[in-house]
Enzyme design. Structure first.
Site: not given
Length: 160
Positions: A93-94
């Site tokens: 996840i960014c």
């Protein structure tokens, strides 16, 4: 930083979570083969935000902490990669609040991280793409993007 600090902090966060968790969410430490609790690895679930195209799905997240927590953020990833502009194809996840170089602060807790990931579902950041196809559709073909998001929600719906 002493190894005990991370585990003590996570034990406190677990107590707090059990008293006041958001509706539809779950988070629990992984059980080791000897049936002991592993406070450094958590299985979590995030419901799609109500009133959005993500609604109906429950998205499984793994959170892996190190002995350096809370100085360093946990590694968070979707156990089943999803179609989203800010989620890499491996599920990573960014999101700034779990990025040690950008938005992480030791005061951020597990509950805030999970709520942040839930918010990211329906409010992607096109300036920080992790999946080019998803980002392109989000920016250039919203109806197709919404169709794909609704497929994700169906794919991640709770099986009854």
């Amino acid at each position: 930083m002493s190894a005990g600090i991370a585990r003590a902090r996570l034990a406190e966060e677990r107590k707090s979570w059990r008293k006041d968790r958001p509706i539809g969410f779950y988070a629990k430490p992984v059980t080791n083969p000897d049936n002991s609790m592993n406070l450094l690895e958590w299985e979590c679930g995030i419901p799609g935000p109500k009133g959005t195209d993500w609604e109906g799905g429950v998205y499984k997240i793994a959170m892996v902490f190190t002995e350096d927590y809370p100085s360093k953020p946990p590694v968070c990833y979707f156990e089943s990669p999803i179609f989203h502009p800010n989620v890499f194809t491996d599920g990573a996840i960014c999101l700034s609040i779990i990025n040690e170089e950008y938005g992480w602060r030791p005061s951020i807790n597990m509950k805030q991280i999970l709520l942040g990931i839930q918010s990211l579902l329906d409010s992607p950041n096109p300036d920080s793409p992790a999946q080019e196809d998803a980002n392109w559709l989000f920016l250039n073909n919203r109806p197709e993007y919404i169709r794909r998001v609704r497929l994700e929600a169906k794919k991640h719906a709770l099986q009854e």
